[in-house]
Design a protein around this motif. Structure first.
Motif, PDB file in Angstrom:
ATOM      1  N   ALA A 174      -7.601   0.858  -1.296  1.00  0.00           N
ATOM      2  CA  ALA A 174      -6.346   0.648  -2.018  1.00  0.00           C
ATOM      3  C   ALA A 174      -5.781  -0.738  -1.742  1.00  0.00           C
ATOM      4  O   ALA A 174      -5.325  -1.428  -2.658  1.00  0.00           O
ATOM      5  CB  ALA A 174      -5.326   1.719  -1.641  1.00  0.00           C
ATOM      6  N   ASP A 175      -5.820  -1.154  -0.482  1.00  0.00           N
ATOM      7  CA  ASP A 175      -5.326  -2.478  -0.106  1.00  0.00           C
ATOM      8  C   ASP A 175      -6.084  -3.564  -0.868  1.00  0.00           C
ATOM      9  O   ASP A 175      -5.490  -4.514  -1.380  1.00  0.00           O
ATOM     10  CB  ASP A 175      -5.463  -2.658   1.409  1.00  0.00           C
ATOM     11  CG  ASP A 175      -4.905  -3.980   1.879  1.00  0.00           C
ATOM     12  OD1 ASP A 175      -3.679  -4.177   1.782  1.00  0.00           O
ATOM     13  OD2 ASP A 175      -5.700  -4.826   2.343  1.00  0.00           O
TER      14      ASP A 175
ATOM     15  N   ILE B 172      -5.115  -3.521  -4.614  1.00  0.00           N
ATOM     16  CA  ILE B 172      -3.777  -4.067  -4.849  1.00  0.00           C
ATOM     17  C   ILE B 172      -3.725  -5.570  -4.573  1.00  0.00           C
ATOM     18  O   ILE B 172      -3.285  -6.350  -5.414  1.00  0.00           O
ATOM     19  CB  ILE B 172      -2.734  -3.332  -3.987  1.00  0.00           C
ATOM     20  CG1 ILE B 172      -2.600  -1.875  -4.448  1.00  0.00           C
ATOM     21  CG2 ILE B 172      -1.382  -4.042  -4.038  1.00  0.00           C
ATOM     22  CD1 ILE B 172      -1.838  -0.984  -3.479  1.00  0.00           C
ATOM     23  N   ASN B 173      -4.168  -5.969  -3.389  1.00  0.00           N
ATOM     24  CA  ASN B 173      -3.965  -7.348  -2.941  1.00  0.00           C
ATOM     25  C   ASN B 173      -5.033  -8.335  -3.391  1.00  0.00           C
ATOM     26  O   ASN B 173      -4.765  -9.533  -3.437  1.00  0.00           O
ATOM     27  CB  ASN B 173      -3.816  -7.383  -1.429  1.00  0.00           C
ATOM     28  CG  ASN B 173      -2.566  -6.656  -0.986  1.00  0.00           C
ATOM     29  OD1 ASN B 173      -1.490  -6.890  -1.514  1.00  0.00           O
ATOM     30  ND2 ASN B 173      -2.704  -5.738  -0.052  1.00  0.00           N
TER      31      ASN B 173
ATOM     32  N   ASP C 219      -4.493  -4.724  -8.887  1.00  0.00           N
ATOM     33  CA  ASP C 219      -4.385  -3.460  -9.627  1.00  0.00           C
ATOM     34  C   ASP C 219      -3.671  -2.436  -8.756  1.00  0.00           C
ATOM     35  O   ASP C 219      -4.201  -2.011  -7.743  1.00  0.00           O
ATOM     36  CB  ASP C 219      -5.786  -2.961  -9.991  1.00  0.00           C
ATOM     37  CG  ASP C 219      -5.771  -1.763 -10.911  1.00  0.00           C
ATOM     38  OD1 ASP C 219      -4.688  -1.213 -11.198  1.00  0.00           O
ATOM     39  OD2 ASP C 219      -6.869  -1.367 -11.355  1.00  0.00           O
ATOM     40  N   ASP C 220      -2.469  -2.046  -9.156  1.00  0.00           N
ATOM     41  CA  ASP C 220      -1.751  -1.033  -8.378  1.00  0.00           C
ATOM     42  C   ASP C 220      -1.359   0.173  -9.228  1.00  0.00           C
ATOM     43  O   ASP C 220      -0.652   1.060  -8.779  1.00  0.00           O
ATOM     44  CB  ASP C 220      -0.520  -1.623  -7.697  1.00  0.00           C
ATOM     45  CG  ASP C 220       0.516  -2.126  -8.690  1.00  0.00           C
ATOM     46  OD1 ASP C 220       0.229  -2.167  -9.897  1.00  0.00           O
ATOM     47  OD2 ASP C 220       1.617  -2.483  -8.243  1.00  0.00           O
ATOM     48  N   ARG C 221      -1.815   0.224 -10.454  1.00  0.00           N
ATOM     49  CA  ARG C 221      -1.401   1.296 -11.366  1.00  0.00           C
ATOM     50  C   ARG C 221      -2.498   2.310 -11.673  1.00  0.00           C
ATOM     51  O   ARG C 221      -2.217   3.383 -12.137  1.00  0.00           O
ATOM     52  CB  ARG C 221      -0.935   0.695 -12.693  1.00  0.00           C
ATOM     53  CG  ARG C 221       0.218  -0.234 -12.563  1.00  0.00           C
ATOM     54  CD  ARG C 221       1.481   0.505 -12.762  1.00  0.00           C
ATOM     55  NE  ARG C 221       2.609  -0.403 -12.626  1.00  0.00           N
ATOM     56  CZ  ARG C 221       3.804   0.011 -12.339  1.00  0.00           C
ATOM     57  NH1 ARG C 221       4.035   1.281 -12.164  1.00  0.00           N
ATOM     58  NH2 ARG C 221       4.778  -0.837 -12.216  1.00  0.00           N
TER      59      ARG C 221
ATOM     60  N   ILE D   3      -4.337   4.712  -6.963  1.00  0.00           N
ATOM     61  CA  ILE D   3      -4.276   3.626  -5.978  1.00  0.00           C
ATOM     62  C   ILE D   3      -3.036   3.771  -5.104  1.00  0.00           C
ATOM     63  O   ILE D   3      -3.111   3.629  -3.887  1.00  0.00           O
ATOM     64  CB  ILE D   3      -4.320   2.252  -6.672  1.00  0.00           C
ATOM     65  CG1 ILE D   3      -5.688   2.052  -7.332  1.00  0.00           C
ATOM     66  CG2 ILE D   3      -4.021   1.132  -5.688  1.00  0.00           C
ATOM     67  CD1 ILE D   3      -5.777   0.837  -8.239  1.00  0.00           C
ATOM     68  N   ILE D   4      -1.889   4.103  -5.712  1.00  0.00           N
ATOM     69  CA  ILE D   4      -0.661   4.226  -4.915  1.00  0.00           C
ATOM     70  C   ILE D   4      -0.728   5.412  -3.956  1.00  0.00           C
ATOM     71  O   ILE D   4      -0.096   5.395  -2.913  1.00  0.00           O
ATOM     72  CB  ILE D   4       0.604   4.299  -5.798  1.00  0.00           C
ATOM     73  CG1 ILE D   4       0.533   5.462  -6.792  1.00  0.00           C
ATOM     74  CG2 ILE D   4       0.825   2.994  -6.526  1.00  0.00           C
ATOM     75  CD1 ILE D   4       1.822   5.714  -7.555  1.00  0.00           C
TER      76      ILE D   4
ATOM     77  N   GLU E 202      -3.007   4.189  -1.094  1.00  0.00           N
ATOM     78  CA  GLU E 202      -2.281   3.174  -0.314  1.00  0.00           C
ATOM     79  C   GLU E 202      -1.359   3.811   0.722  1.00  0.00           C
ATOM     80  O   GLU E 202      -1.088   3.229   1.769  1.00  0.00           O
ATOM     81  CB  GLU E 202      -1.497   2.272  -1.272  1.00  0.00           C
ATOM     82  CG  GLU E 202      -0.981   1.002  -0.652  1.00  0.00           C
ATOM     83  CD  GLU E 202       0.437   1.129  -0.126  1.00  0.00           C
ATOM     84  OE1 GLU E 202       0.792   0.344   0.768  1.00  0.00           O
ATOM     85  OE2 GLU E 202       1.174   2.004  -0.604  1.00  0.00           O
TER      86      GLU E 202
END
Length: 139
Positions: A60-61, A64-65, A69-71, A120-121, A124
């Motif tokens: 996930a990290d 996102i980073n 992509d965090d959705r 992903i959230i 995370e």
């Protein structure tokens, strides 16, 4: 002999530092290596005795980073096994694209089933396992 208590106190203080560092490192999140396989696929390398929650956190990290992509979701493409990008290591390959084998694993956070996936959230949130807030008490 005033020197002895001062020297003894200094010696104790110096030997206490490694213990304090160990306590801090035991409760801080280890960073697992993540290696890119393609624009949407990457491999998390298992280290430090990490389990599925830490592996999903690293995935996930990275999503996102690094991928921004965090959705969406992350999917297990290649289940836990010999790493593709690190000789002699174990790894799990993930993708932000549905590989067409998505399966429901219920509430499991397995890394042993191709197609297992999480938002992903959601994945995370496993990164918060190691956060220590002011006022928390340690076991």
């Amino acid at each position: 002999m005033v020197r002895f208590p001062i020297l003894a106190g200094a010696a104790l203080a110096v030997t206490a530092l490694p213990v304090a560092a160990q306590v801090v490192s035991a409760f801080s999140e280890p960073r697992l290596p993540v290696n890119r396989l393609s624009n949407t696929t990457f491999e998390v390398i298992e280290k430090y005795g990490a389990g599925p929650r830490q592996i999903w956190c690293a995935a996930a990290d990275y999503a996102i980073n690094t991928l921004g992509d965090d959705r969406g979701r992350i999917y297990v493409v290649t289940p836990r096994g010999p790493a593709q990008t690190a000789a002699g290591a174990k790894g799990v390959a993930f993708s932000t694209q549905d590989p067409g084998i998505a399966v429901s694993t219920g509430y499991s956070v397995t890394t042993d089933v191709a197609g297992a996936n999480l938002l992903i959230i959601h994945a995370e949130q496993f990164c918060n396992d190691y956060l220590i807030e002011p006022g928390d008490t340690l076991p």
